[in-house]
Design a protein around this motif. Sequence first.
Motif, short mmCIF file in Angstrom:
data_model
loop_
_atom_site.label_atom_id
_atom_site.label_comp_id
_atom_site.label_asym_id
_atom_site.label_seq_id
_atom_site.Cartn_x
_atom_site.Cartn_y
_atom_site.Cartn_z
N GLU A 178 34.09 43.09 26.56
CA GLU A 178 33.75 44.47 26.19
C GLU A 178 33.87 45.42 27.37
OE1 GLU A 178 29.94 44.63 24.25
OE2 GLU A 178 30.28 42.76 23.17
N ALA A 179 33.96 44.90 28.58
CA ALA A 179 34.06 45.74 29.77
C ALA A 179 34.90 45.03 30.83
CB ALA A 179 32.66 46.06 30.32
N GLY A 180 35.46 45.82 31.75
CA GLY A 180 36.23 45.24 32.85
C GLY A 180 37.57 44.69 32.46
N PHE A 209 31.32 40.51 36.48
CA PHE A 209 30.20 41.39 36.85
C PHE A 209 30.09 42.57 35.88
CE2 PHE A 209 30.48 40.06 41.58
CZ PHE A 209 29.59 39.02 41.34
N LEU A 210 31.24 43.19 35.59
CA LEU A 210 31.23 44.35 34.69
C LEU A 210 30.85 43.95 33.27
CD1 LEU A 210 34.47 46.17 35.94
CD2 LEU A 210 32.10 46.78 36.42
N GLN A 211 31.36 42.80 32.83
CA GLN A 211 31.03 42.31 31.50
C GLN A 211 29.53 42.02 31.38
OE1 GLN A 211 32.53 42.02 28.71
NE2 GLN A 211 31.65 40.34 27.53
N TYR A 212 28.96 41.39 32.39
CA TYR A 212 27.53 41.08 32.36
C TYR A 212 26.69 42.36 32.40
CZ TYR A 212 22.98 39.20 33.59
OH TYR A 212 21.63 38.92 33.60
N SER A 245 41.42 35.43 41.12
CA SER A 245 40.03 34.97 40.94
C SER A 245 39.03 36.07 41.29
CB SER A 245 39.78 33.74 41.81
OG SER A 245 40.62 32.68 41.42
N LEU A 246 39.33 36.85 42.32
CA LEU A 246 38.44 37.96 42.68
C LEU A 246 38.40 39.01 41.57
CD1 LEU A 246 39.33 38.42 46.46
CD2 LEU A 246 37.20 37.50 45.51
N CYS A 247 39.55 39.26 40.95
CA CYS A 247 39.57 40.17 39.80
C CYS A 247 38.76 39.60 38.64
CB CYS A 247 41.01 40.42 39.36
SG CYS A 247 41.96 41.44 40.50
N LEU A 248 38.87 38.30 38.42
CA LEU A 248 38.08 37.65 37.37
C LEU A 248 36.59 37.81 37.67
CD1 LEU A 248 37.81 35.83 34.87
CD2 LEU A 248 38.00 33.85 36.40
N LEU A 249 36.18 37.60 38.91
CA LEU A 249 34.77 37.72 39.29
C LEU A 249 34.27 39.14 39.07
CD1 LEU A 249 32.29 36.34 40.53
CD2 LEU A 249 33.17 36.98 42.79
N TRP A 250 35.07 40.12 39.47
CA TRP A 250 34.65 41.51 39.28
C TRP A 250 34.57 41.85 37.79
CZ3 TRP A 250 32.05 44.54 42.14
CH2 TRP A 250 31.99 45.92 41.89
N GLY A 251 35.50 41.33 37.00
CA GLY A 251 35.44 41.53 35.56
C GLY A 251 34.18 40.92 34.95
N LEU A 256 39.59 35.92 25.49
CA LEU A 256 39.06 37.17 26.02
C LEU A 256 39.71 38.41 25.42
CD1 LEU A 256 38.75 36.31 29.84
CD2 LEU A 256 37.09 35.98 28.01
N VAL A 257 41.01 38.39 25.20
CA VAL A 257 41.70 39.62 24.78
C VAL A 257 42.63 39.39 23.59
CG1 VAL A 257 41.53 40.85 26.97
CG2 VAL A 257 43.39 39.23 26.64
N PRO A 258 42.15 38.81 22.49
CA PRO A 258 43.03 38.65 21.33
C PRO A 258 43.21 39.98 20.60
CG PRO A 258 40.82 37.92 20.77
CD PRO A 258 40.79 38.31 22.23
N GLY A 259 44.36 40.11 19.92
CA GLY A 259 44.55 41.25 19.03
C GLY A 259 44.87 42.57 19.70
#
Length: 518
Positions: free
Chosen positions: A175-177, A160-163, A152-158, A228-231
């Motif tokens: 697009e990021a994180g 933040f980077l995405q935003y 969950s902490l990794c999801l939260l940091w991701g 989030l990550v298809p393809g």
Amino acid sequence: MITPGILYITGALLLFLAVHEKIKYVISLLITVGALIITFNLVLGYSVQLEFLHYTLTPFRVDNISKITGLIFTVGGLASVMYCIHVCSISNLRLIFLFIGSALTVVFSGDFFTLYVFWELMTISSAFIIMMASDTTKKIGYYYFLMHVAGSLCLLWGIFLQYSATGTLTLNTIEAGMPFFMIAVGVKLAFMGFHTWLPPAYSKAPFYVSVVLSIFTTKVGVYVMSLLVPGIHWLAYAGLISALFGIVMALRQNQVLKFLSYSIIIQVGFMIIGISIGTEAGISGAIFHVVNHILYKTVLFMAVGVVIYTTGEDTFENLGVMGRKLPVTSIATMVAFLGIAGVPFFNGYVSKTIIKDSLHEPLLTWGFNVMSFGTSLIFLKFIYYAFFKKNQFNVEKKTAISMQFGLGVLTVLMLLVGISPSLLENLATVNLDIKYFDTKHMLSGIYPFLWSILVFIFLKKYLVKNYERILHYDLYRKLATVFVTTGYQLSTYHDGKLNTYLLWATTTLIILLSLLMF
């Protein structure tokens, strides 16, 4: 319209009023059936937006993938609640409702804020379900909690980077994180290396808790991965390796619930391959496999739960009680086995055919066939103990009608999907134009199963034996032991003198400056 997840969460609150057993049954039936009806009648394209702290959120969004996922979640919720209601305490039932409601809200979320809040609520509620079971499961629940909190902490940091990169919280392809999102999803779907929480949690928790967890936890991870990550092509090979790892680990298990836990890793591998293809057919095949996996794997967990409930043991030998004294459970188990083996006219064949038809690399196609062969092979061990190995066990308890109801509903759905694959396409509003029952596809589906039977006959004595040395290695526990031991040794140098603390502070500062320079 409201998200069906909120209905389950409301049901968790209403269960505080269940001072009588009949009230518990009425509330559970109304909530589970109501959520299924609401989900079935959701309109594609519908969404709800609101302003919160200067952010535009979409807490409720309906598309074809979220609707079919929500439908199988509500079907699984109905079947699992009915299955466990006879043996489940009221406090655990509240947590189960909260857990299911959180999972459903994640499925219909349209922004990262809603996703994260209910992703965390899933972790908290499921961890407490495990912890509250007994003193034995407290440590396991705590370990489960720590692993999922790390994710969950990794999801939260991701997020933040995405935003920071996009300026929006809308739930779209990232697009990021990416590394942080991949770790978060990897923990949730028990990808190889992040799987260490799954076997102990599912095997040590009460059997009815394992049934509920098996439906939602990893499948939420797969669903979010598809968004989030298809393809991403290389993920197909990662899914293949993870599935092969699951096959080897499952073959070495003596405890049935651990065996089923490792088999989840195999099935998730099929879903990862479908998502990595990235086409409509590939992603549809992956989501359809989520549907089929929930159907047959839940039935298998339920069947093992019935064996544990009636005999009091979780070993392969005790599965022999099925074929002789539990006819309803036996029929459901055979249908689930043929489904998970991918035999034509059973539900697993449908989704495997879609994914396999979407593959265009010979190596991946070969690996897919090996995965199918391995799946059939390991479950032939299950079937051998359940129906062919001679043993004598007494049924100590009579199976509750509610437990048989849960098994029966899912078994009927498995048969319907297997006979009429268009049901899934119609529910997802896609047209994949695949001739499921032509000679080419049916032979492709049956060959791995037939080869597995042949190999099982020749290698039976190695496959059905009880292994004295069970394969298991947990890197995280080893690292935690090293960390605690090192910390304890270092703490002995803290003698309370000012000069010692100044030396510690100076050394730490030098290390940090050195890291910044490089």
